[in-house]
Design a protein around this motif. Structure first.
Motif, short mmCIF file in Angstrom:
data_model
loop_
_atom_site.label_atom_id
_atom_site.label_comp_id
_atom_site.label_asym_id
_atom_site.label_seq_id
_atom_site.Cartn_x
_atom_site.Cartn_y
_atom_site.Cartn_z
N LEU A 90 26.52 33.05 43.96
CA LEU A 90 27.39 32.08 44.87
C LEU A 90 26.54 31.23 45.71
O LEU A 90 27.37 30.15 46.15
CB LEU A 90 28.03 33.53 45.63
N SER A 91 25.64 31.66 46.38
CA SER A 91 24.74 30.90 47.48
C SER A 91 24.44 29.62 46.48
O SER A 91 24.65 28.57 47.34
CB SER A 91 23.84 31.80 47.71
N ALA A 92 23.89 29.56 45.43
CA ALA A 92 23.40 28.55 44.80
C ALA A 92 24.66 27.76 44.23
O ALA A 92 23.98 26.35 44.34
CB ALA A 92 22.61 29.10 43.61
N ALA A 93 25.58 28.12 44.32
CA ALA A 93 26.75 27.14 43.75
C ALA A 93 27.53 26.52 45.02
O ALA A 93 28.34 25.70 45.16
CB ALA A 93 27.62 27.84 43.15
N GLY A 94 26.85 26.81 46.21
CA GLY A 94 27.19 26.47 47.51
C GLY A 94 28.53 26.82 48.38
O GLY A 94 29.08 26.52 49.41
N PHE A 95 28.95 28.19 47.92
CA PHE A 95 29.84 29.10 48.68
C PHE A 95 29.08 29.59 50.00
O PHE A 95 28.02 30.19 49.74
CB PHE A 95 30.30 30.32 47.78
N ARG A 96 29.66 29.50 51.26
CA ARG A 96 29.01 29.80 52.31
C ARG A 96 29.57 30.90 53.12
O ARG A 96 28.98 31.39 54.04
CB ARG A 96 28.76 28.79 53.18
N ARG A 97 30.95 31.39 52.78
CA ARG A 97 31.47 32.36 53.57
C ARG A 97 31.67 33.57 52.78
O ARG A 97 32.75 33.93 52.12
CB ARG A 97 33.12 31.65 53.84
N VAL A 98 30.56 34.04 52.28
CA VAL A 98 30.66 35.19 51.50
C VAL A 98 29.98 36.47 52.32
O VAL A 98 29.33 36.42 53.07
CB VAL A 98 29.65 34.84 50.29
N ALA A 99 30.76 37.84 52.03
CA ALA A 99 30.32 38.80 52.88
C ALA A 99 30.48 40.00 51.95
O ALA A 99 31.20 40.05 51.00
CB ALA A 99 31.27 39.06 54.09
N LEU A 100 29.56 40.92 52.15
CA LEU A 100 29.52 42.14 51.46
C LEU A 100 30.46 42.96 52.08
O LEU A 100 30.56 43.16 53.33
CB LEU A 100 27.93 42.98 51.54
N LEU A 107 34.95 39.82 44.84
CA LEU A 107 34.39 40.23 43.62
C LEU A 107 33.71 41.68 43.68
O LEU A 107 33.30 41.84 44.75
CB LEU A 107 33.26 39.12 43.61
N SER A 108 34.04 42.38 42.62
CA SER A 108 33.63 43.68 42.34
C SER A 108 32.55 43.64 41.19
O SER A 108 32.70 43.20 40.22
CB SER A 108 34.56 44.57 42.25
N VAL A 109 31.57 44.36 41.62
CA VAL A 109 30.32 44.95 40.61
C VAL A 109 30.44 46.34 40.43
O VAL A 109 30.26 46.99 41.33
CB VAL A 109 28.84 44.46 40.90
N ASN A 110 30.52 46.81 39.15
CA ASN A 110 30.64 48.18 38.92
C ASN A 110 29.34 48.69 38.51
O ASN A 110 28.16 47.83 38.32
CB ASN A 110 31.64 48.53 38.00
N ASP A 111 29.32 50.01 38.24
CA ASP A 111 27.65 50.56 37.87
C ASP A 111 27.40 50.14 36.46
O ASP A 111 26.01 50.45 36.21
CB ASP A 111 27.80 51.98 38.25
N PHE A 130 34.74 37.95 49.37
CA PHE A 130 34.23 39.28 49.56
C PHE A 130 33.42 40.12 48.38
O PHE A 130 34.00 39.60 47.29
CB PHE A 130 35.15 40.38 50.06
N VAL A 131 32.23 40.41 48.46
CA VAL A 131 31.61 41.27 47.15
C VAL A 131 31.42 42.57 47.70
O VAL A 131 30.95 43.06 48.56
CB VAL A 131 30.23 40.47 47.16
N ARG A 132 32.17 43.35 46.53
CA ARG A 132 32.17 44.77 46.71
C ARG A 132 31.24 45.27 45.57
O ARG A 132 31.44 44.85 44.52
CB ARG A 132 33.51 45.21 46.67
N GLY A 192 20.13 45.40 42.76
CA GLY A 192 19.84 43.95 42.14
C GLY A 192 21.10 43.27 41.48
O GLY A 192 21.03 42.00 41.37
N SER A 193 22.10 43.99 40.88
CA SER A 193 23.31 43.48 40.39
C SER A 193 24.12 42.71 41.35
O SER A 193 24.73 41.73 41.15
CB SER A 193 24.03 44.68 39.59
N VAL A 194 24.01 43.50 42.57
CA VAL A 194 24.92 42.69 43.63
C VAL A 194 24.36 41.61 44.28
O VAL A 194 24.74 40.60 44.39
CB VAL A 194 25.27 43.84 44.73
N MET A 195 23.08 41.71 44.48
CA MET A 195 22.06 40.42 44.78
C MET A 195 22.15 39.33 43.63
O MET A 195 22.30 37.99 44.10
CB MET A 195 20.65 40.76 44.93
N ARG A 196 22.30 39.53 42.44
CA ARG A 196 22.35 38.53 41.36
C ARG A 196 23.71 37.73 41.78
O ARG A 196 23.64 36.65 41.81
CB ARG A 196 22.32 39.03 40.04
N VAL A 197 24.78 38.35 41.67
CA VAL A 197 26.21 37.71 42.17
C VAL A 197 25.82 37.06 43.58
O VAL A 197 26.26 35.84 43.37
CB VAL A 197 27.17 39.08 42.24
#
Length: 91
Positions: A73-83, A15-19, A54-56, A64-69
């Motif tokens: 993901l965390s609330a939905a139950g995804f546990r293997r998430v990395a920046l 997952l990528s978040v742009n400016d 992976f979150v980029r 804050g935009s990256v933290m929202r994503v």
């Protein structure tokens, strides 16, 4: 001998978040309200919620935009998430 082999060749989901706050799954833009349902559908098709994600964030993206994503993901139950970070190159 009956154990399932590790699927090392599978490309992790990125997952990528742009400016501008836009979110992309691999290279396709996805609206924030569709992020979790789409990601659940993709991970189920690929073998389940144990998928690596992976979150980029673009260098100029608001933290804050990256933290929202990450929060969704965390609330939905995804546990293997990395920046994903980039190593700064010396000049």
């Amino acid at each position: 001998t009956q154990a399932k082999g590790l699927d090392q060749d599978k490309e992790p989901l990125t997952l990528s978040v742009n400016d501008k706050g836009q979110v992309f799954l691999q290279s396709s833009e996805i609206p924030m309200n569709e992020l979790v349902p789409k990601l659940k559908a993709v991970t189920e098709a690929r073998g389940g919620m144990d998928e690596r994600i992976f979150v980029r964030g673009d260098r100029k993206v608001d933290y804050g935009s990256v933290m929202r994503v990450m929060g969704r993901l965390s609330a939905a139950g995804f546990r293997r998430v990395a920046l994903v970070t980039e190593i700064e190159q010396g000049s």
